[in-house]
Design a protein around this motif. Structure first.
Motif, PDB file in Angstrom:
ATOM      1  N   VAL A 100      -7.642   2.027  -7.133  1.00 61.67           N
ATOM      2  CA  VAL A 100      -7.205   2.543  -8.441  1.00 61.67           C
ATOM      3  C   VAL A 100      -5.978   1.792  -8.938  1.00 61.67           C
ATOM      4  O   VAL A 100      -5.910   1.377 -10.104  1.00 61.67           O
ATOM      5  CB  VAL A 100      -6.920   4.055  -8.349  1.00 61.67           C
ATOM      6  N   PHE A 101      -4.988   1.582  -8.077  1.00 62.26           N
ATOM      7  CA  PHE A 101      -3.771   0.910  -8.510  1.00 62.26           C
ATOM      8  C   PHE A 101      -4.012  -0.563  -8.817  1.00 62.26           C
ATOM      9  O   PHE A 101      -3.422  -1.114  -9.746  1.00 62.26           O
ATOM     10  CB  PHE A 101      -2.675   1.055  -7.460  1.00 62.26           C
ATOM     11  N   LYS A 102      -4.862  -1.221  -8.053  1.00 56.94           N
ATOM     12  CA  LYS A 102      -5.172  -2.609  -8.353  1.00 56.94           C
ATOM     13  C   LYS A 102      -5.917  -2.733  -9.678  1.00 56.94           C
ATOM     14  O   LYS A 102      -5.695  -3.665 -10.454  1.00 56.94           O
ATOM     15  CB  LYS A 102      -6.009  -3.211  -7.213  1.00 56.94           C
ATOM     16  N   TYR A 143      -9.277   8.730   3.633  1.00 62.16           N
ATOM     17  CA  TYR A 143     -10.126   8.201   2.568  1.00 62.16           C
ATOM     18  C   TYR A 143      -9.332   7.987   1.279  1.00 62.16           C
ATOM     19  O   TYR A 143      -9.726   7.184   0.431  1.00 62.16           O
ATOM     20  CB  TYR A 143     -11.288   9.159   2.302  1.00 62.16           C
ATOM     21  N   LEU A 144      -8.233   8.711   1.154  1.00 60.48           N
ATOM     22  CA  LEU A 144      -7.399   8.554  -0.038  1.00 60.48           C
ATOM     23  C   LEU A 144      -6.729   7.186  -0.062  1.00 60.48           C
ATOM     24  O   LEU A 144      -6.503   6.617  -1.139  1.00 60.48           O
ATOM     25  CB  LEU A 144      -6.332   9.658  -0.057  1.00 60.48           C
ATOM     26  N   LEU A 145      -6.419   6.647   1.103  1.00 64.29           N
ATOM     27  CA  LEU A 145      -5.716   5.370   1.179  1.00 64.29           C
ATOM     28  C   LEU A 145      -6.479   4.233   0.516  1.00 64.29           C
ATOM     29  O   LEU A 145      -5.966   3.602  -0.418  1.00 64.29           O
ATOM     30  CB  LEU A 145      -5.412   5.046   2.642  1.00 64.29           C
ATOM     31  N   PRO A 146      -7.723   3.907   0.922  1.00 62.07           N
ATOM     32  CA  PRO A 146      -8.427   2.816   0.228  1.00 62.07           C
ATOM     33  C   PRO A 146      -8.734   3.128  -1.224  1.00 62.07           C
ATOM     34  O   PRO A 146      -8.761   2.224  -2.066  1.00 62.07           O
ATOM     35  CB  PRO A 146      -9.707   2.637   1.058  1.00 62.07           C
ATOM     36  N   THR A 147      -8.963   4.420  -1.531  1.00 61.75           N
ATOM     37  CA  THR A 147      -9.230   4.784  -2.927  1.00 61.75           C
ATOM     38  C   THR A 147      -8.016   4.511  -3.799  1.00 61.75           C
ATOM     39  O   THR A 147      -8.133   3.997  -4.920  1.00 61.75           O
ATOM     40  CB  THR A 147      -9.608   6.269  -3.014  1.00 61.75           C
ATOM     41  N   THR A 148      -6.827   4.836  -3.289  1.00 59.29           N
ATOM     42  CA  THR A 148      -5.600   4.597  -4.044  1.00 59.29           C
ATOM     43  C   THR A 148      -5.363   3.109  -4.262  1.00 59.29           C
ATOM     44  O   THR A 148      -4.920   2.688  -5.331  1.00 59.29           O
ATOM     45  CB  THR A 148      -4.404   5.215  -3.310  1.00 59.29           C
ATOM     46  N   ILE A 159       0.823  -1.201   0.000  1.00 60.93           N
ATOM     47  CA  ILE A 159       0.000   0.000   0.000  1.00 60.93           C
ATOM     48  C   ILE A 159       0.864   1.260   0.000  1.00 60.93           C
ATOM     49  O   ILE A 159       0.642   2.177  -0.794  1.00 60.93           O
ATOM     50  CB  ILE A 159      -0.957  -0.009   1.205  1.00 60.93           C
ATOM     51  N   PRO A 160       1.894   1.378   0.870  1.00 58.99           N
ATOM     52  CA  PRO A 160       2.710   2.589   0.863  1.00 58.99           C
ATOM     53  C   PRO A 160       3.411   2.822  -0.469  1.00 58.99           C
ATOM     54  O   PRO A 160       3.561   3.959  -0.893  1.00 58.99           O
ATOM     55  CB  PRO A 160       3.724   2.331   1.983  1.00 58.99           C
ATOM     56  N   THR A 161       3.843   1.731  -1.153  1.00 58.04           N
ATOM     57  CA  THR A 161       4.492   1.892  -2.442  1.00 58.04           C
ATOM     58  C   THR A 161       3.519   2.466  -3.458  1.00 58.04           C
ATOM     59  O   THR A 161       3.873   3.283  -4.304  1.00 58.04           O
ATOM     60  CB  THR A 161       5.034   0.547  -2.935  1.00 58.04           C
ATOM     61  N   MET A 162       2.257   2.042  -3.386  1.00 54.72           N
ATOM     62  CA  MET A 162       1.248   2.592  -4.285  1.00 54.72           C
ATOM     63  C   MET A 162       1.085   4.088  -4.073  1.00 54.72           C
ATOM     64  O   MET A 162       1.045   4.877  -5.017  1.00 54.72           O
ATOM     65  CB  MET A 162      -0.093   1.899  -4.041  1.00 54.72           C
ATOM     66  N   LEU A 163       0.995   4.495  -2.810  1.00 51.03           N
ATOM     67  CA  LEU A 163       0.791   5.906  -2.496  1.00 51.03           C
ATOM     68  C   LEU A 163       1.966   6.762  -2.941  1.00 51.03           C
ATOM     69  O   LEU A 163       1.797   7.806  -3.562  1.00 51.03           O
ATOM     70  CB  LEU A 163       0.563   6.069  -0.999  1.00 51.03           C
ATOM     71  N   THR A 164       3.171   6.316  -2.636  1.00 51.46           N
ATOM     72  CA  THR A 164       4.343   7.118  -2.975  1.00 51.46           C
ATOM     73  C   THR A 164       4.623   7.087  -4.468  1.00 51.46           C
ATOM     74  O   THR A 164       5.221   8.019  -5.004  1.00 51.46           O
ATOM     75  CB  THR A 164       5.573   6.598  -2.228  1.00 51.46           C
ATOM     76  N   SER A 170      -2.198   6.948  11.745  1.00 52.19           N
ATOM     77  CA  SER A 170      -2.456   5.515  11.637  1.00 52.19           C
ATOM     78  C   SER A 170      -3.388   5.035  12.740  1.00 52.19           C
ATOM     79  O   SER A 170      -4.225   4.154  12.512  1.00 52.19           O
ATOM     80  CB  SER A 170      -1.137   4.741  11.683  1.00 52.19           C
ATOM     81  N   GLU A 171      -3.274   5.612  13.939  1.00 49.72           N
ATOM     82  CA  GLU A 171      -4.189   5.239  15.019  1.00 49.72           C
ATOM     83  C   GLU A 171      -5.615   5.636  14.683  1.00 49.72           C
ATOM     84  O   GLU A 171      -6.560   4.860  14.892  1.00 49.72           O
ATOM     85  CB  GLU A 171      -3.743   5.901  16.324  1.00 49.72           C
ATOM     86  N   ASN A 172      -5.788   6.822  14.136  1.00 45.29           N
ATOM     87  CA  ASN A 172      -7.126   7.263  13.751  1.00 45.29           C
ATOM     88  C   ASN A 172      -7.676   6.427  12.604  1.00 45.29           C
ATOM     89  O   ASN A 172      -8.879   6.140  12.559  1.00 45.29           O
ATOM     90  CB  ASN A 172      -7.085   8.746  13.361  1.00 45.29           C
ATOM     91  N   PHE A 173      -6.812   6.015  11.693  1.00 44.38           N
ATOM     92  CA  PHE A 173      -7.252   5.202  10.553  1.00 44.38           C
ATOM     93  C   PHE A 173      -7.832   3.870  11.021  1.00 44.38           C
ATOM     94  O   PHE A 173      -8.789   3.357  10.437  1.00 44.38           O
ATOM     95  CB  PHE A 173      -6.071   4.966   9.606  1.00 44.38           C
ATOM     96  N   TYR A 174      -7.252   3.304  12.066  1.00 45.27           N
ATOM     97  CA  TYR A 174      -7.717   2.024  12.594  1.00 45.27           C
ATOM     98  C   TYR A 174      -8.670   2.179  13.781  1.00 45.27           C
ATOM     99  O   TYR A 174      -8.917   1.226  14.518  1.00 45.27           O
ATOM    100  CB  TYR A 174      -6.531   1.154  12.997  1.00 45.27           C
TER     101      TYR A 174
END
Length: 388
Positions: free
Chosen positions: A290-292, A282-287, A56-61, A109-113
């Protein structure tokens, strides 16, 4: 044991070991992904990009990297920002973590989970962290990892054979810079750093490991020593916490209704920045989606295209007039002029004894024959089947 569920505890707000582990690995994994994208993808910027990213981080960066490539082609000065990639990354991390600590009582990350930080109290209540505790959390979330990362990078470049690409600088640059400073104090400090830093780093990581084991077996409520120093623990966000958050937002809007036009306009710009930072979760799951999708799309297209012919090998590098002389007998090492043993190849394609080549490159950072820049990481061993 508190791995997936809360065994041996009556506190339903106490996160499991798995929850804590996955959230603490989220933000630190962004930095290696950024380094991978900038180092590896930079070498292939003229080739068609492949979308085989698995993290996931590689997709974002990667998204940021391709945007960077487009802007750097239009504005060449932007490419110089690679030299400050560490500072840019941790500066952005500082802004993000500060926003989430201030508004949601926890890191990004704490808020995300669905987690937040709370002081440890005798009565078992979980009030919001104080301002001082939030500032200390920001220090341990951003400043301490930044300093640790810089020390790790320096040790790898100076003593551990670091990678050639490191945000725009090469390993030879750092070696030359250190050699330029020949003061006795600097040499003494380098000796101490080389001798003691690996042990100190191991102790640092070991303390975290011990805390994680104790947390997993419910012997402590602190997942890290930094949380222990601050007197903070991590709790699950409850319905009561969400109601309090809504009440704070409503109170803030009521107070702003009586402000003047100028103050209201300035606060609107500030709110826009907060909304942008809130959008990251919200950008994290959207990304990911999109990349998948793009990964599937490109893989399907590649299956239907014909394979291109293999390009011819590049021309051999030319021998330098100031380099070592290559003997006519190909079994002789050009450096020691003896029968070659334990063969190894330089970036110029010439073969030497491995100890001879390693010592030469470590000292001069060049190929002995072509004088092309190289590091010890670029030495390639050659395994001769006849030698067993």
């Amino acid at each position: 044991m508190n791995i997936l569920y809360n065994f041996n505890t009556t506190d339903a707000s106490h996160p499991s070991f798995f929850e804590m582990f996955i959230q603490t690995q989220m933000m630190p994994s962004l930095k290696p992904a950024l380094k991978y994208v900038l180092a590896v993808r930079l070498e292939s910027r003229e080739t068609e990009p492949e979308l085989g990213f698995i993290s996931i981080p590689t997709m974002l960066t990667s998204t940021s990297f391709y945007l960077y490539l487009v802007l750097s082609q239009k504005y060449p000065r932007i490419e110089g920002s690679l030299k400050w990639a560490d500072e840019i990354f941790y500066g952005a991390l500082f802004v993000i973590e500060r926003h989430y600590l201030k508004n949601y009582d926890g890191s990004f990350s704490e808020n995300f989970y669905g987690l937040r930080r709370a002081p440890v109290t005798v009565d078992g209540k979980a009030p919001p962290p104080t301002r001082a505790q939030k500032q200390a959390s920001l220090f341990f979330l951003v400043i301490v990892p930044y300093l640790k990362d810089k020390l790790d990078q320096y040790y790898a470049r100076r003593f551990g054979g670091g990678h050639e690409h490191d945000f725009g600088y090469s390993a030879a640059y750092y070696v030359a810079r250190d050699q330029a400073n020949q003061s006795r104090l600097w040499k003494f400090l380098l000796v101490l750093f080389k001798k003691f830093y690996p042990a100190l780093s191991a102790i640092y990581e070991g303390i975290f490991f011990v805390y994680q084991l104790l947390y997993m077996y419910n012997h402590t409520v602190f997942y890290t020593p930094f949380l222990h120093l601050q007197g903070l623990t991590v709790k699950r966000v409850s319905a009561h916490d969400l109601m309090q958050q809504s009440q704070r937002e409503a109170t803030k809007k009521m107070l702003r209704s009586n402000l003047g036009l100028l103050k209201t306009l300035l606060l609107s710009f500030s709110d826009a920045g907060h909304k942008l930072l809130d959008f990251f979760k919200y950008l994290l799951p959207t990304t990911i989606f999109v990349f998948k999708f793009l990964e599937w799309w490109y893989s399907e297209n590649r299956l239907s295209t014909n394979a291109e012919p293999i390009p011819p090998p590049p021309d051999a590098p030319k021998k330098s007039s100031g380099g070592a002389v290559v003997p006519k007998d190909k079994t002789i090492c050009p450096l020691c002029n003896n029968k070659r043993t334990n063969p190894a190849m330089s970036v110029g394609g010439f073969v030497f004894c491995y100890p001879c080549l390693f010592n030469h490159v470590q000292m001069h950072n060049k190929c002995p024959v072509t004088l092309l820049p190289m590091s010890t990481d670029q030495i390639r061993k050659i395994y001769d089947e006849d030698r067993g």
